[in-house]
Write a protein that holds these residues in place. Structure first.
Motif, PDB file in Angstrom:
ATOM      1  N   TYR A  91       1.123  -1.234  -0.223  1.00  0.00           N
ATOM      2  CA  TYR A  91      -0.171   0.052  -0.582  1.00  0.00           C
ATOM      3  C   TYR A  91       0.925   1.588   0.048  1.00  0.00           C
ATOM      4  O   TYR A  91       1.984   1.335   0.454  1.00  0.00           O
ATOM      5  CB  TYR A  91      -1.178   0.353   1.000  1.00  0.00           C
ATOM      6  N   ASN A  92       0.360   2.386  -0.479  1.00  0.00           N
ATOM      7  CA  ASN A  92       1.309   3.557  -0.855  1.00  0.00           C
ATOM      8  C   ASN A  92       2.662   3.917  -0.868  1.00  0.00           C
ATOM      9  O   ASN A  92       3.330   4.485  -0.943  1.00  0.00           O
ATOM     10  CB  ASN A  92       1.294   3.698   0.618  1.00  0.00           C
ATOM     11  N   PHE A  93       2.502   2.397  -2.512  1.00  0.00           N
ATOM     12  CA  PHE A  93       3.276   2.553  -3.282  1.00  0.00           C
ATOM     13  C   PHE A  93       4.080   3.479  -4.003  1.00  0.00           C
ATOM     14  O   PHE A  93       4.943   4.255  -4.200  1.00  0.00           O
ATOM     15  CB  PHE A  93       3.568   0.974  -3.628  1.00  0.00           C
ATOM     16  N   GLU A  94       2.737   3.210  -5.216  1.00  0.00           N
ATOM     17  CA  GLU A  94       2.961   4.759  -5.805  1.00  0.00           C
ATOM     18  C   GLU A  94       3.453   5.951  -5.398  1.00  0.00           C
ATOM     19  O   GLU A  94       4.589   7.037  -5.917  1.00  0.00           O
ATOM     20  CB  GLU A  94       1.819   4.835  -6.865  1.00  0.00           C
ATOM     21  N   GLU A  95       2.656   6.651  -3.726  1.00  0.00           N
ATOM     22  CA  GLU A  95       3.536   7.709  -2.924  1.00  0.00           C
ATOM     23  C   GLU A  95       4.365   8.092  -2.871  1.00  0.00           C
ATOM     24  O   GLU A  95       4.880   8.702  -2.225  1.00  0.00           O
ATOM     25  CB  GLU A  95       2.242   7.442  -2.075  1.00  0.00           C
ATOM     26  N   CYS A  96       4.885   6.487  -2.213  1.00  0.00           N
ATOM     27  CA  CYS A  96       6.234   7.178  -1.581  1.00  0.00           C
ATOM     28  C   CYS A  96       7.279   6.983  -3.164  1.00  0.00           C
ATOM     29  O   CYS A  96       7.661   7.827  -2.768  1.00  0.00           O
ATOM     30  CB  CYS A  96       6.734   5.239  -1.702  1.00  0.00           C
ATOM     31  N   LEU A  97       6.717   6.374  -4.172  1.00  0.00           N
ATOM     32  CA  LEU A  97       7.729   7.449  -5.485  1.00  0.00           C
ATOM     33  C   LEU A  97       8.127   8.178  -6.023  1.00  0.00           C
ATOM     34  O   LEU A  97       8.827   8.679  -6.109  1.00  0.00           O
ATOM     35  CB  LEU A  97       7.359   6.209  -6.409  1.00  0.00           C
ATOM     36  N   GLN A  98       6.892   8.795  -5.884  1.00  0.00           N
ATOM     37  CA  GLN A  98       6.424  10.441  -6.104  1.00  0.00           C
ATOM     38  C   GLN A  98       7.359  11.007  -4.918  1.00  0.00           C
ATOM     39  O   GLN A  98       7.982  11.931  -5.600  1.00  0.00           O
ATOM     40  CB  GLN A  98       5.307  10.468  -6.074  1.00  0.00           C
ATOM     41  N   TYR A  99       6.993  10.449  -3.771  1.00  0.00           N
ATOM     42  CA  TYR A  99       7.873  11.252  -2.713  1.00  0.00           C
ATOM     43  C   TYR A  99       8.655  11.310  -3.158  1.00  0.00           C
ATOM     44  O   TYR A  99      10.083  12.561  -2.606  1.00  0.00           O
ATOM     45  CB  TYR A  99       7.392  10.877  -1.313  1.00  0.00           C
ATOM     46  N   LEU A 100       9.717  10.155  -3.278  1.00  0.00           N
ATOM     47  CA  LEU A 100      11.724  10.263  -3.379  1.00  0.00           C
ATOM     48  C   LEU A 100      11.955  11.124  -4.740  1.00  0.00           C
ATOM     49  O   LEU A 100      12.817  11.975  -4.338  1.00  0.00           O
ATOM     50  CB  LEU A 100      11.503   8.820  -3.613  1.00  0.00           C
ATOM     51  N   GLU A 101      11.144  11.103  -5.743  1.00  0.00           N
ATOM     52  CA  GLU A 101      11.487  11.868  -7.141  1.00  0.00           C
ATOM     53  C   GLU A 101      10.774  13.688  -6.119  1.00  0.00           C
ATOM     54  O   GLU A 101      11.778  14.079  -7.124  1.00  0.00           O
ATOM     55  CB  GLU A 101      10.272  11.757  -8.030  1.00  0.00           C
TER      56      GLU A 101
END
Length: 236
Positions: A91-101
């Motif tokens: 869960y929240n994997f896409e949000e994690c990637l966006q946060y990193l970027e």
């Protein structure tokens, strides 16, 4: 005289260029923090630390349960993404990637990643995800990874997020350094991860699931790895 001065200036410029430190984004472990990872990394020899530009980031989400380091390190504790109890659904994997970027856009550019535990699992997948165009599409291509107590999505203990489905479809063709602990519960997974990288370098240590201090042999391997990634910067 002017020619000599020009030559001297060029030599200084070349020296400065060759001494540019690789800039590394450091991703901490599950339910820990950037500050905790920094404390552990800063135990490494000065000969190593002085050659690196390290940036320690806290994950996006506060820990949703007890941390294994409570009572050893101070909170708050964070996690990069969440999963079910069996680590099969994320869960929240896409949000994690966006946060990193977003962080990399604002604070980069970064040359490579260093990750420990959950941070290493994420760091191991990101180069392939970037290659596939599903993550980090707005930042420069990663040039290397340093993975401490790592594993990969899709191994025995961990499921596969949809976005990471093709992250390891072909071996990653850039420098990688892997720390594998003799008593680490992820040792088997860490060994399997080596096959996903071309010519990986490895530091074996006698400890468990931790960021180890570097002994003389480990320091030498680390310095050789830094030399290798420094040469990538020089080419650029």
């Amino acid at each position: 005289m002017a020619n000599n001065e020009d030559h001297a200036e060029k030599e200084v410029e070349n020296n400065n260029h060759s001494q540019k430190k690789p800039r590394i984004l450091c991703l901490h472990g599950f339910r820990t923090s950037g500050a905790i990872l920094k404390k552990l990394i800063m135990r490494w020899p000065e000969s190593v630390l002085q050659k690196l530009d390290l940036d320690f980031l806290d994950a996006l989400y506060l820990a949703q349960g007890k941390s294994d380091v409570e009572g050893i390190f101070d909170p708050p504790f964070f996690e990069w993404f969440q999963s079910d109890e069996n680590f099969t659904e994320y869960y929240n994997f896409e949000e994690c990637l966006q946060y990193l970027e977003d962080y990399m856009i604002k604070n980069g550019p970064f040359d490579g990643l260093l990750g420990f535990s959950q941070g290493a699992i994420l760091a191991a997948a990101l180069p392939g995800m970037q290659r596939e165009g599903v993550a980090l599409t707005k930042v420069p291509k990663l040039k290397f990874v340093i993975l401490i107590s790592g594993s990969k999505f899709g191994e025995k203990k961990f499921g596969m997020p949809k976005l990471a489905a093709n992250a390891f479809s072909i071996p990653i063709k850039f420098p990688s350094l892997h720390f594998i602990g003799e008593t680490d519960f992820l040792k088997e997974e860490g060994m399997a991860l080596l096959a996903s990288f071309v010519d990986p370098m490895v530091i074996y240590h006698p400890k468990g699931h931790t960021v180890p201090r570097l002994d003389v042999a480990g320091e030498e391997i680390m310095l050789n790895f830094i030399k290798k990634i420094q040469e990538l910067n020089d080419v650029d």
